[in-house]
Structure formats: C-alpha cells, structure tokens
Scaffold this active site. Structure first.
Site, PDB file in Angstrom:
ATOM      1  N   GLY A  46      -5.554  16.536 -20.075  1.00 36.13           N
ATOM      2  CA  GLY A  46      -4.935  17.369 -19.062  1.00 36.13           C
ATOM      3  C   GLY A  46      -5.709  18.662 -18.941  1.00 36.13           C
ATOM      4  CD  GLN A  51      -6.545  24.327 -20.129  1.00 33.62           C
ATOM      5  OE1 GLN A  51      -5.996  23.423 -19.522  1.00 33.62           O
ATOM      6  NE2 GLN A  51      -7.018  24.194 -21.355  1.00 33.62           N
ATOM      7  CB  CYS A  88      -5.173  23.486 -26.120  1.00 32.59           C
ATOM      8  SG  CYS A  88      -5.380  24.333 -24.548  1.00 32.59           S
ATOM      9  CG  LEU A  89      -9.903  20.324 -23.234  1.00 29.96           C
ATOM     10  CD1 LEU A  89     -10.292  19.924 -21.810  1.00 29.96           C
ATOM     11  CD2 LEU A  89     -10.819  19.664 -24.252  1.00 29.96           C
ATOM     12  CG  HIS A 130      -0.447  21.256 -23.426  1.00 29.95           C
ATOM     13  ND1 HIS A 130      -0.705  21.389 -24.781  1.00 29.95           N
ATOM     14  CD2 HIS A 130      -1.503  21.848 -22.791  1.00 29.95           C
ATOM     15  CE1 HIS A 130      -1.861  22.039 -24.931  1.00 29.95           C
ATOM     16  NE2 HIS A 130      -2.364  22.321 -23.752  1.00 29.95           N
ATOM     17  CD  GLU A 131      -2.716  20.427 -19.398  1.00 26.10           C
ATOM     18  OE1 GLU A 131      -3.174  21.532 -19.041  1.00 26.10           O
ATOM     19  OE2 GLU A 131      -3.077  19.849 -20.435  1.00 26.10           O
ATOM     20  CG  HIS A 134      -2.407  25.693 -20.097  1.00 25.52           C
ATOM     21  ND1 HIS A 134      -3.022  26.626 -20.899  1.00 25.52           N
ATOM     22  CD2 HIS A 134      -2.664  24.495 -20.670  1.00 25.52           C
ATOM     23  CE1 HIS A 134      -3.633  26.012 -21.909  1.00 25.52           C
ATOM     24  NE2 HIS A 134      -3.422  24.708 -21.804  1.00 25.52           N
TER      25      HIS A 134
END
Ligand code: NI
Length: 151
Positions: A46, A51, A88-89, A130-131, A134
């Site tokens: 995701g 991000q 997480c990236l 999660h997304e 963000h």
C-alpha cells in the site's frame, strides 16, 4: 510513468492532514499511476500520497487481491479487533504489532470518479486502515505495541 522517492519518517509531510481531492484531473490519474509503480517496485502492499510528498487524500493498495486505487477514502464501518504485524515503506527496517479492526467498509472514488464501496477483511482491511491513517498524519509506530527491528 515514474517512480517516486518514498518520503521517510521525520519529514513533516507525513504528519500533515492531507487535503480532499475536489476533482479528478489528469494529474491525479498520473499521480495514481506513479504511486502504483512506486508501491510495486518497493514491494509494498500500500502507499498513500503523503508518502510521495503529496498531501492529498489518495491511496493505492494491493495485498495480492488486486489493485485498489481510492480517492478521498473513508472508513464507514468497522468490526472486530485483530492485532498483527505491520511495517511501512516510510519507516524502513521497523515492524510492530498493531491492533486494527478485523473488517472494514471503505468508501471513496475510483480514478473515473465513480463511488466505490469495498468490503475488506484481514490483511486487506489492515492495509486500508494503515494507508488511511497516513492521510491523517498517523504512522503505525503511533499505534504499535512492540516496535522492533525487522527480522
Ligand atoms: Ni505506511
């Protein structure tokens, strides 16, 4: 298409409340394309627009159940609680156990501006939560019970 650099924890854009998208322009579609590429090349499941440094309410998710692109996503229903591991990236090398709703209904717009309603459970539900976090400046480490190094 292009691959963006993923913004890392510490960059203030990750802590902003992202703005609603009033209109789906060609630039929004280009952003979706590039976010998808960036997610896949980084082997993420995701990615949220903040991000890649864009403070707009746009996410892409693919946990292996197909690609979802959602503009102005909202969780309109949630049920149950499950705790599982996340990373997480934007926080490379860290994982943690995060309690999330076990199933959610996500509403928003697809790239054609049509309303979509997605019933998600398990890992897909987790990825959406999660997304969408963000977009409100929330990172998984804020909610994780046991942040640690991966592996
Ligand atoms: Ni993340």
């Amino acid at each position: 298409m292009a691959v963006y650099e993923v913004v890392k924890n510490g960059d203030p854009v990750l802590r902003e409340k992202a703005k609603q998208v009033p209109k789906i322009t060609p630039n929004v579609k280009k952003l979706l394309d590039n976010m998808r590429e960036t997610m896949y090349i980084n082997k993420g499941v995701g990615l949220a627009a903040p991000q890649v440094g864009v403070s707009k309410r746009i996410i892409v998710v693919d946990v292996g159940e197909g690609l979802f692109e959602v503009i102005n996503p909202e969780i309109v229903e949630s049920q149950g609680v499950e705790t599982d591991m996340e990373g997480c990236l934007s926080i490379p090398g860290a994982v943690g156990d995060v309690p999330r709703a076990a199933s959610v209904v996500v509403k928003g717009l697809n790239r054609d501006g049509q309303e979509v309603s997605i019933n998600a459970r398990g890992f897909l539900a987790r990825a959406f939560q999660h997304e969408i976090d963000h977009l409100d400046g929330v990172l998984f480490i804020d909610k994780a019970e046991n942040v640690r190094k991966e592996g």
